[in-house]
Design a protein around this motif. Structure first.
Motif, PDB file in Angstrom:
ATOM      1  N   VAL A 219     -86.020  68.879  32.828  1.00 13.59           N
ATOM      2  CA  VAL A 219     -85.485  68.518  34.151  1.00 13.59           C
ATOM      3  C   VAL A 219     -84.334  69.463  34.522  1.00 13.59           C
ATOM      4  O   VAL A 219     -84.285  70.000  35.638  1.00 13.59           O
ATOM      5  N   PHE A 220     -83.414  69.661  33.583  1.00 11.89           N
ATOM      6  CA  PHE A 220     -82.281  70.556  33.853  1.00 11.89           C
ATOM      7  C   PHE A 220     -82.764  71.982  34.114  1.00 11.89           C
ATOM      8  O   PHE A 220     -82.234  72.676  34.988  1.00 11.89           O
ATOM      9  N   THR A 221     -83.773  72.419  33.368  1.00 14.02           N
ATOM     10  CA  THR A 221     -84.280  73.780  33.542  1.00 14.02           C
ATOM     11  C   THR A 221     -84.937  73.953  34.910  1.00 14.02           C
ATOM     12  O   THR A 221     -84.658  74.917  35.633  1.00 14.02           O
ATOM     13  N   LEU A 222     -85.791  72.978  35.273  1.00 12.65           N
ATOM     14  CA  LEU A 222     -86.454  73.046  36.587  1.00 12.65           C
ATOM     15  C   LEU A 222     -85.422  73.049  37.716  1.00 12.65           C
ATOM     16  O   LEU A 222     -85.567  73.774  38.707  1.00 12.65           O
ATOM     17  N   ALA A 223     -84.365  72.239  37.561  1.00 12.06           N
ATOM     18  CA  ALA A 223     -83.319  72.183  38.594  1.00 12.06           C
ATOM     19  C   ALA A 223     -82.560  73.505  38.652  1.00 12.06           C
ATOM     20  O   ALA A 223     -82.346  74.061  39.739  1.00 12.06           O
ATOM     21  N   ALA A 224     -82.171  74.021  37.482  1.00 12.83           N
ATOM     22  CA  ALA A 224     -81.391  75.263  37.448  1.00 12.83           C
ATOM     23  C   ALA A 224     -82.185  76.420  38.053  1.00 12.83           C
ATOM     24  O   ALA A 224     -81.654  77.217  38.835  1.00 12.83           O
ATOM     25  N   GLU A 225     -83.478  76.497  37.720  1.00 15.04           N
ATOM     26  CA  GLU A 225     -84.312  77.586  38.243  1.00 15.04           C
ATOM     27  C   GLU A 225     -84.367  77.586  39.764  1.00 15.04           C
ATOM     28  O   GLU A 225     -84.541  78.626  40.392  1.00 15.04           O
TER      29      GLU A 225
ATOM     30  N   ALA B  17     -76.410  68.592  29.796  1.00 18.44           N
ATOM     31  CA  ALA B  17     -75.767  69.390  30.854  1.00 18.44           C
ATOM     32  C   ALA B  17     -74.853  70.442  30.242  1.00 18.44           C
ATOM     33  O   ALA B  17     -74.833  71.604  30.678  1.00 18.44           O
ATOM     34  N   MET B  18     -74.084  70.047  29.220  1.00 20.20           N
ATOM     35  CA  MET B  18     -73.171  70.990  28.565  1.00 20.20           C
ATOM     36  C   MET B  18     -73.956  72.085  27.843  1.00 20.20           C
ATOM     37  O   MET B  18     -73.655  73.270  27.967  1.00 20.20           O
ATOM     38  N   ALA B  19     -74.980  71.663  27.087  1.00 22.76           N
ATOM     39  CA  ALA B  19     -75.756  72.633  26.308  1.00 22.76           C
ATOM     40  C   ALA B  19     -76.466  73.628  27.220  1.00 22.76           C
ATOM     41  O   ALA B  19     -76.653  74.791  26.866  1.00 22.76           O
ATOM     42  N   GLN B  20     -76.859  73.177  28.409  1.00 25.21           N
ATOM     43  CA  GLN B  20     -77.587  74.041  29.341  1.00 25.21           C
ATOM     44  C   GLN B  20     -76.649  74.808  30.272  1.00 25.21           C
ATOM     45  O   GLN B  20     -77.123  75.550  31.123  1.00 25.21           O
ATOM     46  N   ASP B  21     -75.336  74.561  30.164  1.00 28.36           N
ATOM     47  CA  ASP B  21     -74.386  75.189  31.098  1.00 28.36           C
ATOM     48  C   ASP B  21     -74.773  74.930  32.543  1.00 28.36           C
ATOM     49  O   ASP B  21     -74.731  75.834  33.390  1.00 28.36           O
ATOM     50  N   PHE B  22     -75.157  73.713  32.832  1.00 28.74           N
ATOM     51  CA  PHE B  22     -75.658  73.393  34.160  1.00 28.74           C
ATOM     52  C   PHE B  22     -74.517  73.462  35.173  1.00 28.74           C
ATOM     53  O   PHE B  22     -73.447  72.901  34.955  1.00 28.74           O
ATOM     54  N   THR B  23     -74.743  74.137  36.299  1.00 30.08           N
ATOM     55  CA  THR B  23     -73.646  74.332  37.263  1.00 30.08           C
ATOM     56  C   THR B  23     -73.813  73.497  38.531  1.00 30.08           C
ATOM     57  O   THR B  23     -72.918  73.463  39.366  1.00 30.08           O
ATOM     58  N   GLY B  24     -74.959  72.812  38.686  1.00 30.97           N
ATOM     59  CA  GLY B  24     -75.147  71.955  39.860  1.00 30.97           C
ATOM     60  C   GLY B  24     -74.385  70.651  39.703  1.00 30.97           C
ATOM     61  O   GLY B  24     -73.779  70.381  38.666  1.00 30.97           O
ATOM     62  N   ARG B  25     -74.407  69.857  40.761  1.00 29.72           N
ATOM     63  CA  ARG B  25     -73.801  68.522  40.676  1.00 29.72           C
ATOM     64  C   ARG B  25     -74.761  67.577  39.958  1.00 29.72           C
ATOM     65  O   ARG B  25     -75.980  67.734  40.051  1.00 29.72           O
TER      66      ARG B  25
ATOM     67  N   LYS C  20     -67.052  63.358  31.656  1.00 28.16           N
ATOM     68  CA  LYS C  20     -65.939  64.112  32.260  1.00 28.16           C
ATOM     69  C   LYS C  20     -66.140  65.610  31.986  1.00 28.16           C
ATOM     70  O   LYS C  20     -66.028  66.440  32.896  1.00 28.16           O
ATOM     71  N   ASP C  21     -66.459  65.941  30.739  1.00 27.66           N
ATOM     72  CA  ASP C  21     -66.678  67.352  30.370  1.00 27.66           C
ATOM     73  C   ASP C  21     -67.827  67.950  31.172  1.00 27.66           C
ATOM     74  O   ASP C  21     -67.788  69.117  31.560  1.00 27.66           O
ATOM     75  N   ALA C  22     -68.874  67.150  31.407  1.00 29.29           N
ATOM     76  CA  ALA C  22     -70.072  67.663  32.082  1.00 29.29           C
ATOM     77  C   ALA C  22     -69.952  67.576  33.608  1.00 29.29           C
ATOM     78  O   ALA C  22     -70.855  68.010  34.320  1.00 29.29           O
ATOM     79  N   GLY C  23     -68.850  66.989  34.107  1.00 24.96           N
ATOM     80  CA  GLY C  23     -68.673  66.870  35.555  1.00 24.96           C
ATOM     81  C   GLY C  23     -69.644  65.897  36.201  1.00 24.96           C
ATOM     82  O   GLY C  23     -70.087  66.093  37.336  1.00 24.96           O
ATOM     83  N   ILE C  24     -69.966  64.834  35.497  1.00 23.18           N
ATOM     84  CA  ILE C  24     -70.938  63.859  36.022  1.00 23.18           C
ATOM     85  C   ILE C  24     -70.244  62.861  36.950  1.00 23.18           C
ATOM     86  O   ILE C  24     -69.173  62.339  36.633  1.00 23.18           O
ATOM     87  N   ASP C  25     -70.843  62.637  38.108  1.00 24.35           N
ATOM     88  CA  ASP C  25     -70.392  61.593  39.038  1.00 24.35           C
ATOM     89  C   ASP C  25     -71.204  60.328  38.775  1.00 24.35           C
ATOM     90  O   ASP C  25     -72.354  60.396  38.347  1.00 24.35           O
ATOM     91  N   ILE C  26     -70.587  59.180  39.095  1.00 27.84           N
ATOM     92  CA  ILE C  26     -71.239  57.893  38.810  1.00 27.84           C
ATOM     93  C   ILE C  26     -71.336  57.064  40.086  1.00 27.84           C
ATOM     94  O   ILE C  26     -70.371  56.976  40.848  1.00 27.84           O
ATOM     95  N   VAL C  27     -72.493  56.447  40.282  1.00 32.36           N
ATOM     96  CA  VAL C  27     -72.613  55.462  41.367  1.00 32.36           C
ATOM     97  C   VAL C  27     -73.077  54.136  40.778  1.00 32.36           C
ATOM     98  O   VAL C  27     -74.046  54.079  40.018  1.00 32.36           O
ATOM     99  N   SER C  28     -72.337  53.093  41.121  1.00 26.84           N
ATOM    100  CA  SER C  28     -72.691  51.732  40.706  1.00 26.84           C
ATOM    101  C   SER C  28     -73.394  51.038  41.866  1.00 26.84           C
ATOM    102  O   SER C  28     -73.034  51.247  43.029  1.00 26.84           O
ATOM    103  N   LEU C  29     -74.380  50.223  41.532  1.00 31.85           N
ATOM    104  CA  LEU C  29     -75.175  49.533  42.555  1.00 31.85           C
ATOM    105  C   LEU C  29     -75.030  48.023  42.311  1.00 31.85           C
ATOM    106  O   LEU C  29     -75.946  47.363  41.797  1.00 31.85           O
ATOM    107  N   PRO C  30     -73.868  47.495  42.620  1.00 33.12           N
ATOM    108  CA  PRO C  30     -73.507  46.173  42.091  1.00 33.12           C
ATOM    109  C   PRO C  30     -74.407  45.023  42.535  1.00 33.12           C
ATOM    110  O   PRO C  30     -74.701  44.138  41.726  1.00 33.12           O
TER     111      PRO C  30
END
Ligand SMILES: [Zn+2]
Length: 444
Positions: free
Chosen positions: A224-230, A257-265, A290-300
């Protein structure tokens, strides 16, 4: 007919005086304004835009009405929805009210009935409702198993164009993780890229339906990360939406995300089972996010509906929501969003981010103090979507929600049915679409 409680002046330049705004959403210095969660402001509107924000009392009375301490909010932002599923409940309920029942019921309805016209009309109904509620931007997932992606994405693109200027629309795919190990996954990534969307999936595998941590998780995540990065795509994932404490995919997403150096959101939704882990594992997971820059959405609302449901007349023992306070305290960007609406994943809902925020306050204890939590339904989801929305800022469109409520107590206690919604400084008709419009789609 509209329930809006006031009409703004007809002039192109006017003031709305003596309003109360969440201080955290006012992007202007207000010298001398007393501290507190709300700021007393006058707003100058010129040609559909906010021209100035000053402390209440600063603008002359002849410029416009004194709104007697009414609250004003920026147009709200819903960063995780499923507009393609919306409003199928009358023809396809969820007999068990749990996640497994929801998936089965949705699949049955989708394969039988989701042609372009059906998807278009239900999406339109949802968008009309959200617009009347004062929502200005929405990101929707679209069920993407073949052949549905090739039906729903073209409809979405058409809607995005038709709604431009009213609701900013974004899209992401949703499918089981393991399709990205097949050619269908590559084709889906191409459809998403053509549509200017985000690549999305659930952290579940269709090959291992009962598993919350499928054996192909890591391999498929890398894909998934590879397809997105490409393709330069951002990611929008459904992660650990489960009451099973074995569901621990979020930290694996962060490490991939860290291992792939993913730069997208990367936006991860739900992560309900994280709330069932040890404090140590929660800390470790949040640090990795935090390290990977992940945002979180809760759907309460949806989490409370689906999680910890039993078929044996057993009372649910937890609220089903993730550790949002802890995530925010560690510096993650956190949002709340509406998710499903009158479909097998959630029998209720009305595309109303103000209601979602109000319920989030109660479900997640975002109160005492409320602090800047209103950002989680406005500015933060906008930032997560990469757009400038959800703030009161000179130069931005005068897309506002004005309430009769004068403070958070009045706002959170009473359903805000009589809100005035301004778009580009003009009051819009806030009449909601009639459910009868969909009756012909609901026949057996
Ligand atoms: Zn969702």
């Amino acid at each position: 007919m509209t329930h809006a409680f006031f009409q703004p002046p007809a002039a192109s330049r006017f003031a709305l005086r003596n309003l109360r705004a969440p201080r955290c959403l006012v992007a202007t210095d207000l010298p001398g304004n007393p501290a507190g969660e709300l700021a007393a402001i006058d707003l100058l509107i010129d040609n559909g835009r906010i021209a100035a924000i000053e402390a209440a009392g600063a603008m002359p009375a002849e410029l416009g009405p004194d709104l007697d301490a009414s609250m004003v909010l920026p147009g709200m932002v819903d960063c995780h929805t499923h507009l393609d599923k919306g409003h199928i409940w009358p023809r396809q309920p969820n007999p068990t009210g749990d996640g497994a029942g929801a998936s089965m019921a949705t699949m049955r309805d989708r394969t039988a009935r989701w042609n372009a016209d059906d998807v278009r009309r239900r999406m339109e109904f949802g968008l009309c409702t959200a617009y009347a509620k004062g929502v200005v931007a929405i990101s929707t997932h679209l069920d993407s198993l073949a052949p549905q992606a090739s039906i729903s994405f073209p409809v979405f693109r058409e809607m995005r164009e038709r709604w431009a200027g009213r609701i900013d629309l974004q899209v992401s795919s949703i499918a089981p993780l393991d399709i990205f190990l097949t050619d269908e996954g590559r084709q889906l990534a191409d459809i998403v890229a053509e549509s200017g969307g985000k690549l999305g999936c659930v952290t579940r595998s269709a090959r291992f339906p009962g598993e919350t941590m499928p054996p192909d998780l890591d391999e498929a995540l890398v894909r998934v990360f590879t397809l997105a990065a490409e393709r330069g795509l951002h990611l929008d994932l459904h992660v650990d939406e489960s009451t099973d404490p074995n569901a621990r995919a979020l930290i694996r997403v962060a490490r991939t995300a860290m291992a792939q150096d993913f730069t997208g959101r990367i936006l991860c939704g739900h992560v309900t089972s994280l709330a069932l882990q040890t404090d140590e594992f929660i800390e470790e997971t949040i640090a990795a996010c935090k390290d990977a820059g992940i945002d979180i959405v809760s759907l309460p609302t949806v989490n409370m509906y689906l999680q910890d449901r039993s078929q044996e007349a057993r009372t649910p023992r937890w609220r089903g929501v993730t550790v949002l306070h802890e995530m925010k305290a560690r510096g993650l960007r956190v949002a709340v969003a509406g998710d499903n609406c009158r479909d097998p994943f959630y029998a209720y809902g009305d595309h109303d981010m103000l209601d979602t925020f109000t319920q989030a306050v109660k479900i997640l204890h975002l109160d005492h103090p409320l602090g800047d939590w209103i950002r989680a339904a406005t500015e933060t989801p906008a930032a997560i979507m990469g757009i400038e929305r959800g703030v009161l800022k000179p130069g931005t469109p005068a897309d506002l929600i004005v309430l009769k409520a004068r403070d958070y107590s009045e706002m959170l206690a009473r359903a805000q049915f009589d809100r005035t919604v301004l778009r580009a400084g003009r009051a819009i008709d806030t009449t909601l679409p009639d459910y009868r419009l969909l009756d012909d789609l609901m026949r057996a």
